[in-house]
Design a protein around this motif. Sequence first.
Motif, PDB file in Angstrom:
ATOM      1  N   ASP A 128       0.816  -1.211   0.000  1.00  0.00           N
ATOM      2  CA  ASP A 128       0.000   0.000   0.000  1.00  0.00           C
ATOM      3  C   ASP A 128       0.854   1.266   0.000  1.00  0.00           C
ATOM      4  N   ALA A 129       2.099   1.154  -0.477  1.00  0.00           N
ATOM      5  CA  ALA A 129       2.970   2.326  -0.589  1.00  0.00           C
ATOM      6  C   ALA A 129       3.403   2.459  -2.049  1.00  0.00           C
ATOM      7  N   HIS A 130       4.603   3.008  -2.282  1.00  0.00           N
ATOM      8  CA  HIS A 130       5.025   3.297  -3.644  1.00  0.00           C
ATOM      9  C   HIS A 130       6.481   2.920  -3.835  1.00  0.00           C
ATOM     10  N   LEU A 131       6.842   2.746  -5.070  1.00  0.00           N
ATOM     11  CA  LEU A 131       8.189   2.294  -5.404  1.00  0.00           C
ATOM     12  C   LEU A 131       9.231   3.284  -4.888  1.00  0.00           C
ATOM     13  N   PRO A 132      10.219   2.838  -4.106  1.00  0.00           N
ATOM     14  CA  PRO A 132      11.288   3.742  -3.670  1.00  0.00           C
ATOM     15  C   PRO A 132      12.339   3.900  -4.774  1.00  0.00           C
ATOM     16  N   TYR A 133      13.311   4.766  -4.516  1.00  0.00           N
ATOM     17  CA  TYR A 133      14.407   4.900  -5.469  1.00  0.00           C
ATOM     18  C   TYR A 133      15.745   4.943  -4.728  1.00  0.00           C
TER      19      TYR A 133
END
Length: 367
Positions: A128-133
């Motif tokens: 439920d989060a987003h792709l990190p970098y």
Amino acid sequence: MRLGFRDLQTLSLGTFLCISISIEFCLALQSSQACPCDPDQMSVRREWGELSPGERIHYTDAVRCLMRLPPKLAAVGSFPGVRSRFDDFVATHINYTLNSHYSGLFLPWHRHFLWLFEQALRDECNFDAHLPYWNWPLWAGRLAESPLFDGSDTSLSGDGSYNPAEQDISGGDLTLPRGSGGGCVKDGPFKDMIINLGPFPRSLLSLTEIPAPQFDYNPRCLNRSLNNFISARFTNQAHIASLLATPDIASFQLTMDHWPASPSGVLGLHGGGHFSLGSTMQDLFSSPQDPAFMLHHAMIDRLWGIWQAADEEHRRYAVNGTNRILNPPWAEPVTLGMKMEFGILGEKKTVGEVMSPWNGGMCYGYT
């Protein structure tokens, strides 16, 4: 994490510059329906070190979930080496390597590839989060000290065991020293990870198609060899400044992706990240088998987005090159209407649809 437009008032100047230009431009276009992405619903991709320990584990748990799920490719063809949903992404990358690398499709194809991976995590693995970098210069030259590669439970795993047989890296006129590992990853959440596809020799770059068998089953451990020499020399802030200062898409591509090596000994930022992690990431075809791949390419996508947003009129839809690796003279020039294929992962997309991270069904920005 979602970012509302009002939240921009509380951001630091650096963060504001990274994401607000695209949001402002998006808002300005909404009245003409050119921007279907609602800025109040924009997903924000953050640097790995900005995540809490729990958020990092949440991400690696989701990736490991994909590694446990059954593949979809096995149902549509002969893919003996594809053993998981995660391998679906690896095999797709292999299948389109000769189109989407060192070509005019490199940036747009990988932008949508990352989006499809993020959506699979969310839709299939309760992420439920987003792709990190991976922000390379923060830890350039000291990879093992970084939260990404320190080998802790909240990392992407660290170095491999020391392999005395590992050789220095040679290509073109450039020879680089080997890294500090060269064997199986020793610790962290991917310590016991088995990769199933490849390896592929770089000599295949000169061919028009990958010879059979492309998808044989070849189980082995995830290999890492952290290379501080390459990291410090080729993924530092000075190289990023040079990249963002490039005046046109052709020079941006060259600075990002300079390989094979020139007599001046230049390895681009893209290659610098890949070659700083060892043989699994150095395999142009099957490198998505290293979980660091997606974070590395998210950084590439972030920098491309910053560069585009600095001159929307001239850069947002700028293309250069062909649809074949190394841009041979017989290949088809890339246009905004050219369709890119993603196989089992998702429907075809035109280049123009993914030139903005708030178009083509996407809606995201970066800190």
